[in-house]
Scaffold this motif. Structure first.
Motif, PDB file in Angstrom:
ATOM      1  N   VAL A 276       0.863  -1.100   0.077  1.00 46.36           N
ATOM      2  CA  VAL A 276      -0.023   0.010   0.231  1.00 46.36           C
ATOM      3  C   VAL A 276       0.793   1.191  -0.018  1.00 46.36           C
ATOM      4  CG1 VAL A 276      -1.430   1.203   1.495  1.00 46.36           C
ATOM      5  CG2 VAL A 276      -2.002  -1.121   0.946  1.00 46.36           C
ATOM      6  N   SER A 277       1.925   1.161   0.661  1.00 44.16           N
ATOM      7  CA  SER A 277       2.903   2.258   0.813  1.00 44.16           C
ATOM      8  C   SER A 277       3.321   2.953  -0.397  1.00 44.16           C
ATOM      9  CB  SER A 277       3.897   2.089   1.877  1.00 44.16           C
ATOM     10  OG  SER A 277       3.486   1.731   3.084  1.00 44.16           O
ATOM     11  N   GLY A 278       3.606   2.181  -1.370  1.00 45.72           N
ATOM     12  CA  GLY A 278       4.118   2.525  -2.700  1.00 45.72           C
ATOM     13  C   GLY A 278       3.324   3.244  -3.352  1.00 45.72           C
ATOM     14  N   SER A 279       1.717   3.129  -3.203  1.00 50.85           N
ATOM     15  CA  SER A 279       0.696   3.804  -3.946  1.00 50.85           C
ATOM     16  C   SER A 279       0.773   5.225  -3.412  1.00 50.85           C
ATOM     17  CB  SER A 279      -0.684   3.049  -3.759  1.00 50.85           C
ATOM     18  OG  SER A 279      -0.859   3.164  -2.470  1.00 50.85           O
ATOM     19  N   PHE A 280       1.173   5.882  -2.272  1.00 53.99           N
ATOM     20  CA  PHE A 280       1.157   6.970  -2.096  1.00 53.99           C
ATOM     21  C   PHE A 280       2.165   7.713  -2.759  1.00 53.99           C
ATOM     22  CE2 PHE A 280      -0.601   5.026   1.687  1.00 53.99           C
ATOM     23  CZ  PHE A 280      -1.658   5.917   2.270  1.00 53.99           C
ATOM     24  N   SER A 281       3.548   7.236  -2.722  1.00 56.39           N
ATOM     25  CA  SER A 281       4.509   7.859  -3.496  1.00 56.39           C
ATOM     26  C   SER A 281       4.192   7.852  -5.087  1.00 56.39           C
ATOM     27  CB  SER A 281       5.750   7.090  -3.451  1.00 56.39           C
ATOM     28  OG  SER A 281       6.257   7.390  -1.893  1.00 56.39           O
TER      29      SER A 281
ATOM     30  N   GLY B  93      -4.659   7.826 -24.696  1.00 57.82           N
ATOM     31  CA  GLY B  93      -3.242   7.844 -25.685  1.00 57.82           C
ATOM     32  C   GLY B  93      -2.213   8.673 -25.311  1.00 57.82           C
ATOM     33  N   ALA B  94      -2.751   9.872 -24.574  1.00 53.78           N
ATOM     34  CA  ALA B  94      -1.751  11.073 -24.096  1.00 53.78           C
ATOM     35  C   ALA B  94      -1.182  10.807 -22.891  1.00 53.78           C
ATOM     36  CB  ALA B  94      -2.441  12.239 -24.636  1.00 53.78           C
ATOM     37  N   LEU B  95      -1.565   9.850 -22.087  1.00 51.43           N
ATOM     38  CA  LEU B  95      -1.123   9.872 -20.798  1.00 51.43           C
ATOM     39  C   LEU B  95       0.334   9.608 -20.894  1.00 51.43           C
ATOM     40  CD1 LEU B  95      -3.823   7.484 -18.962  1.00 51.43           C
ATOM     41  CD2 LEU B  95      -3.455  10.225 -18.970  1.00 51.43           C
ATOM     42  N   PRO B  96       0.996  10.152 -19.655  1.00 46.92           N
ATOM     43  CA  PRO B  96       2.524   9.976 -19.512  1.00 46.92           C
ATOM     44  C   PRO B  96       2.744   8.445 -19.169  1.00 46.92           C
ATOM     45  CG  PRO B  96       1.931  11.984 -18.250  1.00 46.92           C
ATOM     46  CD  PRO B  96       0.662  11.280 -18.867  1.00 46.92           C
ATOM     47  N   ALA B  97       4.015   8.025 -19.595  1.00 44.15           N
ATOM     48  CA  ALA B  97       4.314   6.532 -19.130  1.00 44.15           C
ATOM     49  C   ALA B  97       4.207   6.354 -17.625  1.00 44.15           C
ATOM     50  CB  ALA B  97       5.418   6.242 -19.682  1.00 44.15           C
ATOM     51  N   LEU B  98       4.561   7.160 -17.026  1.00 46.24           N
ATOM     52  CA  LEU B  98       4.603   6.952 -15.346  1.00 46.24           C
ATOM     53  C   LEU B  98       3.244   6.519 -15.011  1.00 46.24           C
ATOM     54  CD1 LEU B  98       6.034   7.003 -12.631  1.00 46.24           C
ATOM     55  CD2 LEU B  98       5.862   9.306 -12.531  1.00 46.24           C
ATOM     56  N   VAL B  99       1.944   7.262 -15.458  1.00 40.81           N
ATOM     57  CA  VAL B  99       0.605   6.854 -15.281  1.00 40.81           C
ATOM     58  C   VAL B  99       0.514   5.429 -15.378  1.00 40.81           C
ATOM     59  CG1 VAL B  99      -1.778   7.342 -15.894  1.00 40.81           C
ATOM     60  CG2 VAL B  99      -0.204   9.179 -15.680  1.00 40.81           C
ATOM     61  N   TRP B 100       1.059   4.698 -16.624  1.00 43.45           N
ATOM     62  CA  TRP B 100       0.645   3.426 -16.840  1.00 43.45           C
ATOM     63  C   TRP B 100       1.621   2.465 -15.885  1.00 43.45           C
ATOM     64  CZ3 TRP B 100      -3.338   2.330 -19.502  1.00 43.45           C
ATOM     65  CH2 TRP B 100      -3.814   3.397 -20.735  1.00 43.45           C
ATOM     66  N   VAL B 101       2.728   3.130 -15.403  1.00 44.44           N
ATOM     67  CA  VAL B 101       3.737   2.195 -14.645  1.00 44.44           C
ATOM     68  C   VAL B 101       2.968   2.264 -13.258  1.00 44.44           C
ATOM     69  CG1 VAL B 101       5.812   2.251 -13.285  1.00 44.44           C
ATOM     70  CG2 VAL B 101       5.762   2.624 -15.689  1.00 44.44           C
ATOM     71  N   THR B 102       2.425   3.375 -12.828  1.00 43.02           N
ATOM     72  CA  THR B 102       1.619   3.480 -11.569  1.00 43.02           C
ATOM     73  C   THR B 102       0.203   2.530 -11.550  1.00 43.02           C
ATOM     74  OG1 THR B 102       2.528   5.620 -11.105  1.00 43.02           O
ATOM     75  CG2 THR B 102       0.505   5.018  -9.863  1.00 43.02           C
ATOM     76  N   LEU B 103      -0.234   2.580 -12.436  1.00 41.93           N
ATOM     77  CA  LEU B 103      -1.760   1.794 -12.704  1.00 41.93           C
ATOM     78  C   LEU B 103      -1.207   0.305 -12.689  1.00 41.93           C
ATOM     79  CD1 LEU B 103      -4.676   1.851 -13.521  1.00 41.93           C
ATOM     80  CD2 LEU B 103      -4.151   1.535 -15.793  1.00 41.93           C
ATOM     81  N   ALA B 104      -0.081  -0.018 -13.454  1.00 39.63           N
ATOM     82  CA  ALA B 104       0.321  -1.524 -13.234  1.00 39.63           C
ATOM     83  C   ALA B 104       0.531  -1.963 -11.755  1.00 39.63           C
ATOM     84  CB  ALA B 104       1.490  -1.847 -14.055  1.00 39.63           C
ATOM     85  N   TYR B 105       1.208  -1.128 -11.104  1.00 37.90           N
ATOM     86  CA  TYR B 105       1.538  -1.237  -9.681  1.00 37.90           C
ATOM     87  C   TYR B 105       0.364  -1.333  -8.653  1.00 37.90           C
ATOM     88  CZ  TYR B 105       3.854  -0.908  -4.877  1.00 37.90           C
ATOM     89  OH  TYR B 105       3.728  -1.087  -3.579  1.00 37.90           O
TER      90      TYR B 105
END
Length: 319
Positions: A37-42, A237-249
């Motif tokens: 859960v903690s990773g979702s905060f950062s 389609g225009a979302l930053p890559a970090l959004v998808w990384v965060t979503l996967a996590y």
């Protein structure tokens, strides 16, 4: 009579040993829960302004429910009574999943809304107030009363949380100057405090994976009905890559794994102790922030973090 007593004594010892083993498994599950859960905060704070909280949470729940349903089907013991797959009994009283999903989705939406302005460590401290609120809810719902040692630990943890939330500023504490993000997230934590006892109260023999899958699936439809406009307005389609990384996590660790761990532990530990592991969250978040290069918290908040750690240790020693 002596013979009977000799026969009963090993059985009693075995039962006690088995009970301790189950409790330890519950503790291990909650330690993993707090780390995940903690990773979702950062990560959430880094993308909170790039996507609508409703859209992010809806897609997260949809994907998590599919992952969990797959696990129910392939993992031995993933279903009811140690079997694989869903059964007809799992679908009884589906309103239960809708109710728990409303609480669970509301918590996450308010969390990401709050992270738009709240600092991750500060938000994590708000989360540590949840056990105290959960204990208050557990009494009328489950009849679980606090032992003095548990009450002491929750009080110590609450003091530490308040210290971190107000960043060691006593003037801000006296004036109750709470940041907007922290205030929004606190409302979400109230929903989470009610959700944990509900898991136990409404369970009818479903496994942890089945319950988590049902709740996340129902959560998607709750968010679809509430925020379909946000989903359509998002330019995926225009979302930053970090959004998808965060979503996967979020899907794999902060939803699928954490929901299962929480349900698993809730069947083996008193609910106040289940939620007590949220006290580890600020410590994990500090490590996450350091790993991501965001730096650590100021020295003024460290006494509060120390009190939170003391609270967790008191609860662990109580077992």
């Amino acid at each position: 009579m002596r013979f009977v007593n000799d026969r009963l004594r090993p059985m009693t010892g075995f039962a006690a040993s088995r009970g301790r083993a189950q409790a330890l498994r519950g503790h291990a599950a909650m330690l993993g829960f707090s780390a995940a859960v903690s990773g979702s905060f950062s990560l959430g704070a880094m993308v909170a302004n790039d996507i609508s909280p409703v859209a992010l949470t809806a897609v997260r729940f949809l994907l998590a429910s599919l992952v969990l349903a797959l696990l129910v089907s392939i993992v031995p013991g993933g279903g009811r009574d140690g079997q694989r797959g869903f059964t007809r009994a799992d679908w009884r009283a589906p309103w239960r999943y809708g109710l728990m999903a409303a609480l669970y989705t509301g918590y996450f939406v308010l969390m990401f809304e709050g992270l738009k302005t709240a600092r991750p460590v500060s938000a994590g401290a708000v989360f540590t107030l949840t056990p105290l609120m959960t204990a208050a809810v557990a009494w009328p719902f489950l009849g679980q009363r606090l032992r003095p040692v548990v009450g002491t630990a929750l009080g110590v943890g609450a003091v530490g949380a308040l210290w971190v939330i107000f960043r060691g500023d006593t003037a801000a504490l006296v004036g109750f100057e709470v940041g907007q993000g922290e205030g929004i997230y606190f409302l979400g934590c109230i929903l989470h405090a009610v959700y944990a006892p509900m898991l136990r109260r409404l369970n009818r023999g479903e496994s942890a994976l089945v319950t988590a899958s049902m709740i996340t699936g129902a959560g998607f439809f709750v968010l679809l009905a509430y925020g379909w406009r946000d989903l359509l307005a998002t330019d995926w389609g225009a979302l930053p890559a970090l959004v998808w990384v965060t979503l996967a996590y979020l899907v794999v660790f902060a939803t699928a794994f954490s929901a299962t761990a929480l349900q698993f532990a809730a069947q083996r530990l008193p609910v106040s102790k289940v939620m007590a592991y949220t006290y580890a969250t600020p410590c994990w978040i500090i490590l996450w922030e350091l790993a991501l290069g965001h730096g650590g918290p100021g020295l003024l908040v460290l006494p509060g973090v120390a009190l939170i750690v003391v609270a967790l240790l008191i609860l662990l020693r109580a077992d």
